[in-house]
Design a protein around this motif. Sequence first.
Motif, mmCIF file in Angstrom:
data_model
loop_
_atom_site.group_PDB
_atom_site.id
_atom_site.type_symbol
_atom_site.label_atom_id
_atom_site.label_comp_id
_atom_site.label_asym_id
_atom_site.label_seq_id
_atom_site.Cartn_x
_atom_site.Cartn_y
_atom_site.Cartn_z
ATOM 1 N N PRO A 1 41.694 35.458 31.266
ATOM 2 C CA PRO A 1 40.669 34.424 31.100
ATOM 3 C C PRO A 1 40.509 33.540 32.333
ATOM 4 O O PRO A 1 39.391 33.165 32.691
ATOM 5 N N THR A 2 41.637 33.236 33.002
ATOM 6 C CA THR A 2 41.569 32.397 34.193
ATOM 7 C C THR A 2 40.822 33.113 35.313
ATOM 8 O O THR A 2 40.039 32.488 36.055
ATOM 9 N N ALA A 3 41.055 34.431 35.432
ATOM 10 C CA ALA A 3 40.330 35.196 36.447
ATOM 11 C C ALA A 3 38.842 35.237 36.112
ATOM 12 O O ALA A 3 37.985 35.063 36.981
ATOM 13 N N ALA B 1 44.966 34.870 39.948
ATOM 14 C CA ALA B 1 45.231 34.514 38.544
ATOM 15 C C ALA B 1 46.231 35.473 37.908
ATOM 16 O O ALA B 1 46.960 35.099 36.989
ATOM 17 N N PHE B 2 46.277 36.726 38.381
ATOM 18 C CA PHE B 2 47.190 37.703 37.784
ATOM 19 C C PHE B 2 48.608 37.567 38.331
ATOM 20 O O PHE B 2 49.546 38.151 37.800
ATOM 21 N N VAL B 3 48.752 36.799 39.403
ATOM 22 C CA VAL B 3 50.071 36.585 40.003
ATOM 23 C C VAL B 3 50.573 35.184 39.648
ATOM 24 O O VAL B 3 51.609 35.029 39.007
ATOM 25 N N GLU B 4 49.841 34.182 40.092
ATOM 26 C CA GLU B 4 50.219 32.800 39.811
ATOM 27 C C GLU B 4 49.005 32.054 39.285
ATOM 28 O O GLU B 4 48.265 31.414 40.035
ATOM 29 N N ARG B 5 48.825 32.116 37.965
ATOM 30 C CA ARG B 5 47.585 31.580 37.402
ATOM 31 C C ARG B 5 47.358 30.104 37.700
ATOM 32 O O ARG B 5 46.233 29.666 37.882
ATOM 33 N N TRP B 6 48.456 29.328 37.834
ATOM 34 C CA TRP B 6 48.273 27.900 38.097
ATOM 35 C C TRP B 6 47.737 27.640 39.492
ATOM 36 O O TRP B 6 47.088 26.625 39.734
#
Lengths: 201, 201, 201, 201
Positions: free
Chosen positions: B104-106, B160-165
Motif C-alpha cells: 500500500p505504501t508503494a 517501500a518494500f525495503v524500508e517502508r518508513w
Amino acid sequence: MTKNRLEAFSDGVIAILITIMVLELRVPHGSDLEALRPLVPVALAYLLSFIFLGIYWNNHHHMLHATDRITGGVLWANLHLLFWLSLTPFVTAWMGENDVAPLPTALYGVVLLCSAIAYTLLQTTIIRAQGPHSRLAAAVKDDMKGKLSMVLYAVAIPTAFVERWVSVAIYVSVALTWLVPDRRIEAGVEVEKEPRAPAHH
Amino acid sequence: MTKNRLEAFSDGVIAILITIMVLELRVPHGSDLEALRPLVPVALAYLLSFIFLGIYWNNHHHMLHATDRITGGVLWANLHLLFWLSLTPFVTAWMGENDVAPLPTALYGVVLLCSAIAYTLLQTTIIRAQGPHSRLAAAVKDDMKGKLSMVLYAVAIPTAFVERWVSVAIYVSVALTWLVPDRRIEAGVEVEKEPRAPAHH
Amino acid sequence: MTKNRLEAFSDGVIAILITIMVLELRVPHGSDLEALRPLVPVALAYLLSFIFLGIYWNNHHHMLHATDRITGGVLWANLHLLFWLSLTPFVTAWMGENDVAPLPTALYGVVLLCSAIAYTLLQTTIIRAQGPHSRLAAAVKDDMKGKLSMVLYAVAIPTAFVERWVSVAIYVSVALTWLVPDRRIEAGVEVEKEPRAPAHH
Amino acid sequence: MTKNRLEAFSDGVIAILITIMVLELRVPHGSDLEALRPLVPVALAYLLSFIFLGIYWNNHHHMLHATDRITGGVLWANLHLLFWLSLTPFVTAWMGENDVAPLPTALYGVVLLCSAIAYTLLQTTIIRAQGPHSRLAAAVKDDMKGKLSMVLYAVAIPTAFVERWVSVAIYVSVALTWLVPDRRIEAGVEVEKEPRAPAHH
C-alpha cells in the motif's frame, strides 16, 4: 446568470458523480497483491465511466457555450440528463464487481443509451428555444457522431447476453471516438473564439 | 468563461476528494481511547493526503492564473490529472488501514508519481497552447522543484518494500518543501499582481 | 479571481461536509418507531453540527467580504481551517452514536476549539496582509465573541469527563450566541453596503 | 457577490444531495434480474426525490433571480431550507428499502412538508427585506400552488397509516403539478427577461 447557474449546478453534479464512483473501490482487508486483484475489473470499469463522464462534461460545456437562452424546458431537459448520468456509479460498480456479467453489462449500455438520448433531447430543446438562426444547430449539423453512438449502444445491449466482451469493446470504441482530439482545436483554434462543434454526448 | 468553468470543475472535484477521504475515518464502535487507537494511522494518512491535495489545489490555481487559452487538449490533460488525484482517497485508506504495509505504501507513491506526471503534462499542454511567449513558461522556468519531487517519488516506491518508513519520510519531506511559504509572497507581494511561480504539483 | 476561487473552494468543502454528515444517519432495518429511536441522538448531533458549519460558512463569507488581498499565507490558513472543519462529520457521528459518552463529547469540543483557533489564525493572517488600515481589523475590533467562544470550548472539554451534559449545554449555548441575528442587519442595513462585523468562528 | 455565494452554496448542497442519494442504490451481490428486483422500490423512491430536489433547485433559482438584497435573516432562512432538504436522502432510502411502509412513508411527507414550510419562510424573509415594492411579492402573488402543496402534504402524512399508496399518489401528484411546464415559458418568453413566477417549493 441563469446560464451560469445551470452550468455550475451541472458541473457540481458531474464532479460529484466522477468522484463518488471511486468510493466503490472498496479498501481491501489484506495488504498484498492478492487483495488487490478483485479490484482490477472495478478499477477498469471506473476508468471507462470516468472517461464517459469526462466526455459528457466536455460536450455539455461546449453545448452551453453556444447557448444564449435558458427556458424552463431547458432546465428540465438538463435535469433529465443529469438523472441518467447519476445512475453511472451504480451500473459501473455492478458491472465491475460481477466480472462483466451479461445483465450488468447490458444495463451499463442502457444507462449510456438513455444518457445519450437525454443529451440529444437537451440539444433539441436548446435549438428549438434558439429559433431558426440557432448557433447550436449550425454547429451540430446532422450530428452523425451522436446518432452513430446511440445506434452502437443499442446494438451493444442485446449483444451483452451473447458475447459480453463485444459489448465492452463497443463501449470502449465509442468512448475513444469522442476522446480523440478535434482536429480544429488541435490546430490551435482557440476554444473561446470558435467553439468546437458541440456534438452529442 | 471556458477557463472559469474548468477551474470550477477542478475545484469541485478536489473539494469532494479532500472531503470524502474523511469518510474513511470510520466511526469506531467503542467510546474509549482504545477504540480510537486503530484510527491514528488512518488519521495521519488522511492529514498527509489533505496536504497533498491542498498543494495541488494551490498550484493548479496559480497555474491557471497564468493561463489565457483553454484548448481541447488542456481540458483532457486536466481531466487526466483529476483522474489520478481521484485515486488518492483509495490509496490513503489502504495505506492507513494496513499500518503502512509495503505494497500500500508503494501504491501511494505510484499515485503521487502519476499525479505529478499528469500535472507536468497539463503544464506542458498549456505552455504549448500559449506559444513562444508563454507567461506560464516564464514563471515555471526549469521547474526543478517539480522534477525533483518526481525523482523522489520514483525512489520511494521501490524503497517501500525495503524500508517502508523511509518512503513515508520521503512523502512527508516532499509535501513540506511545497508547504513552505514562497518568500516573495510572504514579502507581501500581492498574488493578484505577481503570481507565485506556478510550479509543478 | 483568486478570492473568488478561494470562496468557491471553501463553499464547496463546507457544502460537502454539511451534506455527507447526513450519511451517518444510517437507514434502520425496521420500519417502526422502535427502529428510529437509536437515531435520535445522532440526528440531534447532526443538527448541532449543521448549525456550527452554517455559522462558519456565514462568518467565513463575511470575513472574505472584507478581504481584498489573498496571499499564499491566506490560502494555507484557509486550508488549515477547512482541515479542522472536515473532522466535524467524524466527531459528530462518534458523539451521536455513543449516547454522548465522555470521550467523544470531549473530542467534539477539541474539534470545535481547533476550528475556532484556525478561524482566528486565518483572520489574523488576512489582517496582517491588509496592513495598518485593515478593513477587517476595524470590523472585528477586539473580537470578544470569538475569544469567549474559545474559552468556553476549552472549559467544556475537561468538563465532558465530569458532567458531559454540561459540555453539550455549552456547545449549544455558544451556537445560539452566533445564531442570534445581528441587530444591525435586522434593522435592515444591507449586507452589501455595511457588512456585519465579520466576527470570529 | 453575497447573492452569488448564497446561490453557489445552495447549488452545491442540492447537487450533492441529489447525487449521494444514488449511493443508497447499493450494488447487489448477484448479477441476475432477481438481484435487481429489491432495488426497484428504492430506485422509484430515488426518482421521486430527484424530481422534488430538481423542483426545489429550479424554484430556488427563480426566487433568487427576483431577489436583490441578502440580509443575515435570508442567509439563515436559506440554511434552514437546506437542512430539511438534507434529510431527503435519509427518508427516501428508508421509504424505498421498506416497501413503502406506513411510518417511513409518513416521515417522507413530514420532510416534504417541513421543506415546503422552510421555502415559504425563506420567501417571506426575502419579501420582507425587499420592502413594499417587492419584485418577488409581485411575482408570487397569493402563492396558491405553494399553499395547496402544503395542505396536500399535511393530508398525506396521517393517510400513510391508513392507505399508504394514497400518500404516495399525493406526493407524485404534487410533484407533477410543479413539473408541468409553465405556459408562459413554453410560449417562448425568455427566462432572463420575464422570470417565471418564483413560486413556492
